[in-house]
Design a protein around this motif. Structure first.
Motif, PDB file in Angstrom:
ATOM      1  N   ARG A 330       0.847  -1.185   0.000  1.00 61.09           N
ATOM      2  CA  ARG A 330       0.000   0.000   0.000  1.00 61.09           C
ATOM      3  C   ARG A 330       0.887   1.240   0.000  1.00 61.09           C
ATOM      4  O   ARG A 330       1.455   1.608   1.026  1.00 61.09           O
ATOM      5  CB  ARG A 330      -0.934   0.009   1.208  1.00 61.09           C
ATOM      6  CG  ARG A 330      -1.927   1.176   1.208  1.00 61.09           C
ATOM      7  CD  ARG A 330      -2.865   1.118   2.396  1.00 61.09           C
ATOM      8  NE  ARG A 330      -3.644  -0.104   2.369  1.00 61.09           N
ATOM      9  CZ  ARG A 330      -3.855  -0.887   3.423  1.00 61.09           C
ATOM     10  NH1 ARG A 330      -3.335  -0.584   4.587  1.00 61.09           N
ATOM     11  NH2 ARG A 330      -4.576  -1.980   3.312  1.00 61.09           N
ATOM     12  N   MET A 334      -1.792   6.091  -0.940  1.00 60.08           N
ATOM     13  CA  MET A 334      -3.035   5.340  -0.927  1.00 60.08           C
ATOM     14  C   MET A 334      -3.473   5.010   0.501  1.00 60.08           C
ATOM     15  O   MET A 334      -4.184   4.032   0.727  1.00 60.08           O
ATOM     16  CB  MET A 334      -2.891   4.056  -1.747  1.00 60.08           C
ATOM     17  CG  MET A 334      -2.684   4.310  -3.225  1.00 60.08           C
ATOM     18  SD  MET A 334      -4.091   5.176  -3.964  1.00 60.08           S
ATOM     19  CE  MET A 334      -3.525   5.378  -5.653  1.00 60.08           C
ATOM     20  N   ASP A 339      -1.636  11.142   1.525  1.00 61.71           N
ATOM     21  CA  ASP A 339      -1.620  11.293   0.069  1.00 61.71           C
ATOM     22  C   ASP A 339      -0.878  12.561  -0.351  1.00 61.71           C
ATOM     23  O   ASP A 339      -0.696  13.484   0.448  1.00 61.71           O
ATOM     24  CB  ASP A 339      -3.047  11.334  -0.466  1.00 61.71           C
ATOM     25  CG  ASP A 339      -3.744  12.644  -0.122  1.00 61.71           C
ATOM     26  OD1 ASP A 339      -3.787  13.530  -0.981  1.00 61.71           O
ATOM     27  OD2 ASP A 339      -4.231  12.773   1.019  1.00 61.71           O
ATOM     28  N   PHE A 375     -10.072   8.879  -4.863  1.00 63.76           N
ATOM     29  CA  PHE A 375     -10.059   8.023  -3.687  1.00 63.76           C
ATOM     30  C   PHE A 375     -11.469   7.548  -3.346  1.00 63.76           C
ATOM     31  O   PHE A 375     -12.405   8.346  -3.303  1.00 63.76           O
ATOM     32  CB  PHE A 375      -9.522   8.767  -2.468  1.00 63.76           C
ATOM     33  CG  PHE A 375      -8.062   9.119  -2.536  1.00 63.76           C
ATOM     34  CD1 PHE A 375      -7.128   8.227  -3.037  1.00 63.76           C
ATOM     35  CD2 PHE A 375      -7.627  10.356  -2.087  1.00 63.76           C
ATOM     36  CE1 PHE A 375      -5.785   8.557  -3.089  1.00 63.76           C
ATOM     37  CE2 PHE A 375      -6.290  10.701  -2.137  1.00 63.76           C
ATOM     38  CZ  PHE A 375      -5.359   9.803  -2.644  1.00 63.76           C
ATOM     39  N   TRP A 377     -12.382   5.803  -0.005  1.00 57.34           N
ATOM     40  CA  TRP A 377     -11.938   5.272   1.278  1.00 57.34           C
ATOM     41  C   TRP A 377     -13.065   4.401   1.835  1.00 57.34           C
ATOM     42  O   TRP A 377     -14.082   4.898   2.293  1.00 57.34           O
ATOM     43  CB  TRP A 377     -11.610   6.402   2.247  1.00 57.34           C
ATOM     44  CG  TRP A 377     -10.566   7.377   1.792  1.00 57.34           C
ATOM     45  CD1 TRP A 377     -10.726   8.717   1.579  1.00 57.34           C
ATOM     46  CD2 TRP A 377      -9.181   7.102   1.499  1.00 57.34           C
ATOM     47  NE1 TRP A 377      -9.549   9.294   1.181  1.00 57.34           N
ATOM     48  CE2 TRP A 377      -8.579   8.325   1.129  1.00 57.34           C
ATOM     49  CE3 TRP A 377      -8.409   5.940   1.524  1.00 57.34           C
ATOM     50  CZ2 TRP A 377      -7.237   8.418   0.779  1.00 57.34           C
ATOM     51  CZ3 TRP A 377      -7.073   6.041   1.171  1.00 57.34           C
ATOM     52  CH2 TRP A 377      -6.493   7.250   0.807  1.00 57.34           C
ATOM     53  N   GLU A 395      -8.272   2.182   0.568  1.00 57.36           N
ATOM     54  CA  GLU A 395      -8.585   2.745  -0.739  1.00 57.36           C
ATOM     55  C   GLU A 395      -9.061   1.653  -1.703  1.00 57.36           C
ATOM     56  O   GLU A 395      -8.390   0.656  -1.924  1.00 57.36           O
ATOM     57  CB  GLU A 395      -7.335   3.423  -1.308  1.00 57.36           C
ATOM     58  CG  GLU A 395      -7.635   4.630  -2.173  1.00 57.36           C
ATOM     59  CD  GLU A 395      -8.328   4.256  -3.467  1.00 57.36           C
ATOM     60  OE1 GLU A 395      -9.464   4.720  -3.691  1.00 57.36           O
ATOM     61  OE2 GLU A 395      -7.753   3.474  -4.237  1.00 57.36           O
TER      62      GLU A 395
END
Length: 650
Positions: A330, A334, A339, A375, A377, A395
């Motif tokens: 990851r 992300m 970010d 994104f 989430w 993500e």
């Protein structure tokens, strides 16, 4: 392998071929596969819309677009923010059929009735008098809110070039529902009385952050306070972003605590880790751990977004910054709060039915340009981890097909066909013109961070010439087979490719099927009438209100829309319904989440082909004294008005 005697031009061929093959493979992998045409056709049958252009906002004959002497080559770049749309009930007729629209071309804000909802008053441009220098200042965002809790909708206007203004609806003798609106219907005051300072505000949202029962407001600023970027008489240098991944030299975002009487007090420098100086383009408030206080998501350009856990008490705002987990598989960008993208929106919905909101953020995701990706989430459901500073969201935008579109702004979740699954709409595009400026912007994006804060290092950006993602469709993502989302925009909205900024959503005619307004940039905006009502799907619609006095009665509900001044919208109230079969849906009353569009405060739950039997509706709210309540009512499909009085079970 070529011999040492092979001419140089031939020895380079293997390298060139290898580079071309590698580039082709990477490009192929980066490109999302086209959806199955049969699936597109099947999904599109569920929806029916009619698109029309709104009449243009009148452009004053003396309007000019000046710029600081040190940045004349970037004139058009500084006028990219200022298109917004808000839908709500301004005249008190019970329906959210009034539209506030700002237009950077006209450098004005305008009030009008939504097409097809009756000519209840004549459209008019708001006049701010001597409080606004029309040469260097213009309205950027319009928000509806009842700022003095009198049951009348007021208007909150932010600006590029000065602090926000409050337009409070006048409570005159004999005032009644649907009285025509005029400039005289509002009294104008300043959010910060007497402050003569340039603010460059790109977004705002209302929520009760400190839990005292009154709506507060966060103002998200972009360029540094005091920058004279639109003053043609100024040669005072100002800074662009100090880099493209960690910039914190922007305008100071601020939270103001509401008194409930139409006045506000600055909460202090409460955003942790110098987050108030990020380049903020969107803010969103939602109760993510279901404790009765709204958390805050701040979407920032040129660097990390912030997710803040609410630990406030009345009169004192306190946040704890949350971070997502990073790992070998990851990348840092992300994970929540790490970010380096260009955040431009935030909205909330529960896509995986775990009772916790998931979050969608627009970034720049242009194919073969700056393809960062948007994104999504997705909640893991482990909200107990928030207390230790961990953000339990991962993500999933690529997995669900919602990661790529174009340069993107507002995004909104909504169930447009009432089948019980939310769709996602998104505003895309920067500017339409003759010359593609993506190569120039890409060069700046890859430049040394030492230089990017100086306007002189940026490319020309002039009206009429510059084009950056100027002809992309605004996505309309619908959940398809295997749970992956499919973009139906080209099928449902052929030709609707204008660059857009904000999306306003409301059920303007009260039929249970919400409409949209797209605030388009440097072009006429679009109104999208929802004509999907013929599909027979049922819905539950809720107008959640707080009484305008400290009512000691219990929760009371009636069918239909609110009566005249029946209450004030219960912004932040959290609702969970349970459908037959046990599936649950959640919503929260929205006070202006996102970039520059605003949905109206009524809630809708799509029920599909449900029966007319009553269903349990669980509501969590705070009364006007700040006391937290939970209560349940049983309601049948259709619209209901629910007044959340000050008496309920803890």
């Amino acid at each position: 392998m070529p011999s040492i005697d092979t001419p140089v031009k031939y020895r380079q061929w293997p390298v060139l071929v290898t580079v071309l093959i590698t580039t082709a493979v990477v490009a192929l992998l980066a490109r999302e596969s086209d959806p199955d045409p049969s699936e597109v056709t099947s999904l599109a049958k569920k929806f029916r819309f009619a698109v029309e252009k709104l009449s243009a906002v009148p452009i004053p004959p003396d309007v000019v677009y000046p710029v600081n002497k040190t940045a004349k080559h970037m004139q058009f770049y500084y006028y990219q923010v200022g298109e917004s749309a808000a839908l709500g009930d301004l005249d008190g007729d019970g329906l959210p059929n009034d539209l506030c629209q700002t237009d950077v071309r006209a450098k004005t804000a305008m009030l009008r009735t939504v097409p097809g909802t009756g000519d209840r008053y004549k459209s008019f441009t708001l006049d701010f008098g001597k409080l606004v220098d029309r040469k260097t200042v213009w309205p950027s965002v319009c928000r509806f809110a009842d700022m003095n809790e009198d049951g009348l909708t007021d208007i909150f206007i932010t600006f590029y070039g000065r602090p926000p203004l409050l337009l409070l609806r006048q409570d005159v003798a004999g005032l009644k529902a649907a009285d025509p609106l005029t400039q005289a219907s509002f009294t104008i005051s300043e959010l910060v009385p007497g402050l003569n300072e340039r603010w460059w505000t790109a977004t705002a949202t209302f929520a009760d952050f400190d839990g005292d029962g009154h709506q507060d407001v966060i103002v998200g600023n972009y360029y540094a306070d005091g920058s004279e970027l639109t003053d043609p008489d100024s040669s005072k240098p100002f800074e662009m972003n100090e880099d493209f991944s960690r910039a914190k030299n922007g305008g100071k975002s601020r939270i103001f605590l509401g008194s409930g009487k139409g006045s506000y007090t600055y909460a202090g420098d409460v955003i942790p880790n110098n987050g108030s100086r990020a380049w903020t383009l969107a803010v969103g408030a939602a109760d993510l751990n279901r404790d009765g206080l709204s958390e805050l998501y701040i979407a920032n350009d040129f660097g990390p977004d912030q997710l803040l856990l609410n630990e406030s008490t009345p009169g004192k705002v306190k946040w704890r910054e949350l971070k997502g987990e990073r790992g070998f598989t990851r990348p840092a960008s992300m994970s929540v709060g790490n970010d380096t993208f260009k955040g431009m929106s935030i909205d909330f919905a529960d896509l995986n039915d775990d009772g916790t909101f998931d979050m969608y953020v627009s970034n720049i995701a242009s194919p073969f340009r700056l393809q960062e990706g948007h994104f999504l989430w997705m909640s893991t459901g482990k909200t107990d981890q928030m207390k230790s500073g961990s953000a339990p969201w991962v993500e999933k935008a690529d997995d669900l097909g919602m990661a790529h579109s174009a340069w993107a702004w507002d995004a909104r979740f909504e169930d447009f066909d009432n089948d019980g699954a939310v769709e996602l709409v998104q505003a895309t595009g920067l500017v339409r013109g003759r010359e593609n400026r993506w190569p120039d912007l890409s060069q700046v994006g890859g430049a040394n961070d030492v230089f990017v804060k100086y306007p002189a290092s940026w490319p020309k950006f002039l009206p009429g010439a510059t084009d950056v993602d100027g002809t992309f469709y605004n996505p309309f993502w619908v959940r398809g087979k295997e749970g992956k989302y499919v973009d139906l925009s080209e099928t449902l909205f052929p030709g609707m490719t204008e660059p857009a900024r904000g999306i306003a959503i409301a059920d303007v005619d009260g039929d249970g099927y919400p409409e949209q307004v797209y605030a388009n940039f440097w072009m006429e905006s679009s109104y999208v009438k929802n004509q999907s009502a013929g599909n027979g799907a049922k819905f539950l619609g809720l107008h959640l209100l707080l009484p305008t006095t400290q009512d000691e009665g219990g929760v009371r509900a009636h069918k239909g829309h609110p009566g005249w001044r029946e209450g004030t919208p219960a912004i932040g109230s959290f609702v969970e319904i349970e459908m037959s079969g046990g599936r649950k849906q959640i919503r929260q009353v929205d006070g202006g989440n996102g970039h520059s569009g605003q949905r109206s405060p009524e809630l809708r739950f799509g029920l599909g082909q449900a029966s007319d039997a009553p269903m349990p509706v669980r509501i969590t709210w705070r009364d006007l004294a700040g006391k937290s309540h939970q209560d349940s009512v049983s309601l049948t499909p259709g619209y209901h008005t629910v007044v959340l009085a000050g008496k309920g079970s803890k």
